[in-house]
Design a protein around this motif. Sequence first.
Motif, PDB file in Angstrom:
ATOM      1  N   GLY A   5       0.800  -1.212   0.000  1.00 35.03           N
ATOM      2  CA  GLY A   5       0.000   0.000   0.000  1.00 35.03           C
ATOM      3  C   GLY A   5       0.835   1.267   0.000  1.00 35.03           C
ATOM      4  N   GLY A   6       1.961   1.261   0.720  1.00 33.74           N
ATOM      5  CA  GLY A   6       2.835   2.432   0.766  1.00 33.74           C
ATOM      6  C   GLY A   6       4.021   2.294  -0.165  1.00 33.74           C
ATOM      7  N   ILE A   7       4.763   1.183  -0.014  1.00 33.71           N
ATOM      8  CA  ILE A   7       5.969   0.946  -0.817  1.00 33.71           C
ATOM      9  C   ILE A   7       5.966  -0.496  -1.299  1.00 33.71           C
ATOM     10  N   TYR A   8       6.209  -0.691  -2.589  1.00 30.96           N
ATOM     11  CA  TYR A   8       6.318  -2.012  -3.192  1.00 30.96           C
ATOM     12  C   TYR A   8       7.778  -2.179  -3.601  1.00 30.96           C
ATOM     13  N   CYS A   9       8.449  -3.165  -3.007  1.00 27.65           N
ATOM     14  CA  CYS A   9       9.880  -3.344  -3.237  1.00 27.65           C
ATOM     15  C   CYS A   9      10.143  -4.760  -3.756  1.00 27.65           C
ATOM     16  N   SER A  10      10.484  -4.895  -5.034  1.00 29.57           N
ATOM     17  CA  SER A  10      10.723  -6.191  -5.651  1.00 29.57           C
ATOM     18  C   SER A  10      12.113  -6.220  -6.284  1.00 29.57           C
ATOM     19  N   SER A  11      12.922  -7.194  -5.884  1.00 30.01           N
ATOM     20  CA  SER A  11      14.269  -7.370  -6.434  1.00 30.01           C
ATOM     21  C   SER A  11      15.063  -6.068  -6.415  1.00 30.01           C
ATOM     22  N   ALA A  12      14.969  -5.367  -5.293  1.00 30.14           N
ATOM     23  CA  ALA A  12      15.665  -4.088  -5.157  1.00 30.14           C
ATOM     24  C   ALA A  12      16.179  -3.941  -3.735  1.00 30.14           C
ATOM     25  N   SER A  13      17.095  -3.027  -3.542  1.00 31.96           N
ATOM     26  CA  SER A  13      17.664  -2.791  -2.219  1.00 31.96           C
ATOM     27  C   SER A  13      17.768  -1.295  -1.928  1.00 31.96           C
ATOM     28  N   PRO A  14      16.644  -0.604  -1.854  1.00 30.34           N
ATOM     29  CA  PRO A  14      16.692   0.832  -1.594  1.00 30.34           C
ATOM     30  C   PRO A  14      17.085   1.133  -0.150  1.00 30.34           C
ATOM     31  N   THR A  15      17.620   2.306   0.069  1.00 32.43           N
ATOM     32  CA  THR A  15      17.888   2.807   1.412  1.00 32.43           C
ATOM     33  C   THR A  15      16.834   3.861   1.704  1.00 32.43           C
TER      34      THR A  15
END
Length: 168
Positions: A5-15
């Motif tokens: 709902g807020g953040i969708y993180c797929s195959s990534a490494s955000p800071t």
Amino acid sequence: NTNGGGIYCSSASPTLSNLVIEENVATQKGGGIYCISASPILSNVIIRNNTCSGSNYLNRGGGGIYCSSSSPSLTNVTIIENSAARGGGMYCTSSSPILENVTITYNTATGDGGGIYNYTGYPSFSNSIVWGNAPQQIYVNGGSVTAEDSDIQGGYEGTGNIDANPLF
């Protein structure tokens, strides 16, 4: 959103640092944050009042955070007042999150794991507080949860853990 709902993180490494993720809704997984095959780094983050609200009970997990095949790192993070069918604060499956100085409090689940629902995951806590979640602080359905030097309501095995009201 169905997931994230807020953040969708797929195959990534955000800071992600110094932010508030609040009042988001997902109909299945990850009201606040959805991680799949990801290793995000979160520091100084508040994840508050997010919801998984769909009608399919089995797919509603991780009001605050949903982790699948992921290894997020959380430092100085507060996960508070989130809700889902399973894992009001966090749902962890086949994942190994590292949580340091994390507070998981006042989250709710209509099923199991108000604070954390662990399904074949391996979360690791240090210097953290898990308190005031309903129905359980930590629910383990496969895998294991390790904690050290943490304050966990009802007690939890591990070096230096305590069961003392944190007096928020």
